[in-house]
Motif scaffolding. Structure first.
Motif, PDB file in Angstrom:
ATOM      1  N   GLN A   1       0.456  -1.196  -0.054  1.00  0.00           N
ATOM      2  CA  GLN A   1       0.031   0.327  -0.058  1.00  0.00           C
ATOM      3  C   GLN A   1       0.657   1.348  -0.188  1.00  0.00           C
ATOM      4  O   GLN A   1       0.607   2.128  -0.573  1.00  0.00           O
ATOM      5  CB  GLN A   1      -0.752  -0.139   1.669  1.00  0.00           C
TER       6      GLN A   1
ATOM      7  N   GLN B   1     -12.063  -1.698   3.582  1.00  0.00           N
ATOM      8  CA  GLN B   1     -11.497  -0.580   3.167  1.00  0.00           C
ATOM      9  C   GLN B   1     -11.752  -0.284   1.802  1.00  0.00           C
ATOM     10  O   GLN B   1     -12.578   0.944   0.891  1.00  0.00           O
ATOM     11  CB  GLN B   1     -10.278  -0.201   3.244  1.00  0.00           C
ATOM     12  N   GLN B   2     -11.294  -1.068   0.558  1.00  0.00           N
ATOM     13  CA  GLN B   2     -11.825  -0.957  -0.457  1.00  0.00           C
ATOM     14  C   GLN B   2     -12.943  -0.960  -0.988  1.00  0.00           C
ATOM     15  O   GLN B   2     -13.435  -0.189  -2.278  1.00  0.00           O
ATOM     16  CB  GLN B   2     -10.365  -2.363  -1.718  1.00  0.00           C
TER      17      GLN B   2
ATOM     18  N   TRP C   1     -14.168   2.065  -0.499  1.00  0.00           N
ATOM     19  CA  TRP C   1     -13.505   3.505  -1.599  1.00  0.00           C
ATOM     20  C   TRP C   1     -14.401   2.950  -2.886  1.00  0.00           C
ATOM     21  O   TRP C   1     -14.321   4.271  -3.382  1.00  0.00           O
ATOM     22  CB  TRP C   1     -11.802   2.904  -1.202  1.00  0.00           C
ATOM     23  N   SER C   2     -14.580   1.564  -2.939  1.00  0.00           N
ATOM     24  CA  SER C   2     -15.491   1.484  -3.904  1.00  0.00           C
ATOM     25  C   SER C   2     -16.991   2.488  -4.366  1.00  0.00           C
ATOM     26  O   SER C   2     -17.150   3.242  -5.286  1.00  0.00           O
ATOM     27  CB  SER C   2     -15.069   0.127  -4.436  1.00  0.00           C
TER      28      SER C   2
ATOM     29  N   SER D   1      -4.568  -4.920  -8.150  1.00  0.00           N
ATOM     30  CA  SER D   1      -4.864  -4.110  -9.302  1.00  0.00           C
ATOM     31  C   SER D   1      -5.693  -4.158 -10.212  1.00  0.00           C
ATOM     32  O   SER D   1      -6.811  -4.372 -10.555  1.00  0.00           O
ATOM     33  CB  SER D   1      -4.532  -2.329  -9.555  1.00  0.00           C
TER      34      SER D   1
ATOM     35  N   LEU E   1      -8.849  -5.442  -6.817  1.00  0.00           N
ATOM     36  CA  LEU E   1      -9.866  -4.563  -6.778  1.00  0.00           C
ATOM     37  C   LEU E   1     -10.248  -4.832  -8.489  1.00  0.00           C
ATOM     38  O   LEU E   1     -11.657  -3.961  -7.842  1.00  0.00           O
ATOM     39  CB  LEU E   1      -8.991  -3.901  -6.754  1.00  0.00           C
TER      40      LEU E   1
ATOM     41  N   CYS F   1     -14.918  -4.525  -7.055  1.00  0.00           N
ATOM     42  CA  CYS F   1     -15.350  -2.987  -7.303  1.00  0.00           C
ATOM     43  C   CYS F   1     -17.047  -3.329  -8.212  1.00  0.00           C
ATOM     44  O   CYS F   1     -17.938  -2.891  -7.583  1.00  0.00           O
ATOM     45  CB  CYS F   1     -15.136  -2.342  -8.727  1.00  0.00           C
TER      46      CYS F   1
END
Length: 249
Positions: free
Chosen positions: A31, A125-126, A129-130, A226, A230, A234
């Protein structure tokens, strides 16, 4: 931090942020590499056009006569009929941009944040955030095309399209093609490695002899995450976006 506000067109300033717990484990190191690239490349590029889309909650400053009148509207923001419980920073930045002010990144202002040290915390967290990225992107799309057409059509909208297409491209090239056509995704993987290598070279160039940034090998790990993880986070965030149970507002 406050010097840019001498320019009356500046509505918000985003500081540079690095993880304070960078050396906790491999996840925090990865990160840390991402934060360096996200700020030194992405936000720096956006700042070139005075349009930083997210003045981060780590450390950002807003012009008081812009922020105070919109605080109630910001706190009561809704998306798809429900209160928005995440994405405080990006949403507040949207308000500033919508009012016609510029937002910039101050790379000489140093701040620190704490990043997740465990996979479960990182994934939560992701997802958050998404969800915030989706709601704020929808909000920004309503005005950014008219206000800043060059940034909107050369960067903002293509970025949204590529982000949403990535999981389907990944599934097709890494799963469907090998399974149905017995074709190894050599070119796709090679392309990812070349892309990551270019990021690493630029990372090393920006960091120079600064011993505080020895995390460039983790750029390869972040590039894989990513692309392979990720984008599907999303998609999960989109499917569960009406779940507002955990946020930061």
């Amino acid at each position: 931090f406050v010097r840019p506000f001498q320019n009356p067109e500046i509505g918000a300033v985003c500081a540079h942020a690095d993880p304070a717990n960078a050396d906790a484990n491999w996840l925090t190191k990865m990160q840390t590499a991402y934060y360096f690239l996200a700020f030194r490349i992405l936000k720096a590029a956006e700042s070139t056009f005075m349009t930083v889309f997210c003045c981060c909650g780590c450390a950002s400053a807003y012009r008081k006569d812009i922020a105070l009148p919109i605080l109630d509207e910001w706190l009561q923001e809704t998306f798809l009929g429900k209160p928005v419980t995440w994405d405080d920073d990006r949403a507040l930045t949207n308000f500033v941009l919508r009012l016609g002010y510029n937002t910039i990144y101050a790379d000489s202002v140093q701040s620190y944040t704490i990043v997740p040290e465990h996979i479960s915390m990182f994934l939560k967290q992701q997802v958050r955030w998404s969800k915030g990225w989706v709601s704020s992107s929808v909000s920004a799309s309503k005005f950014i095309g008219k206000q800043r057409p060059f940034v909107a059509y050369s960067y903002f909208f293509p970025h949204i399209i590529f982000t949403l297409l990535t999981p389907f491209v990944t599934l097709r090239l890494l799963v469907l093609h090998p399974a149905t056509q017995h074709v190894l995704p050599i070119l796709y993987v090679a392309g990812l490695l070349v892309y990551a290598a270019l990021l690493v070279l630029y990372y090393i160039y920006l960091a120079g002899a600064n011993a505080a940034y020895p995390y460039w090998p983790y750029v390869f790990m972040w590039s894989a995450v990513s692309v392979l993880l990720l984008p599907f986070v999303c998609i999960y965030a989109l499917i569960t976006i009406q779940n507002r149970s955990w946020g930061t507002r």
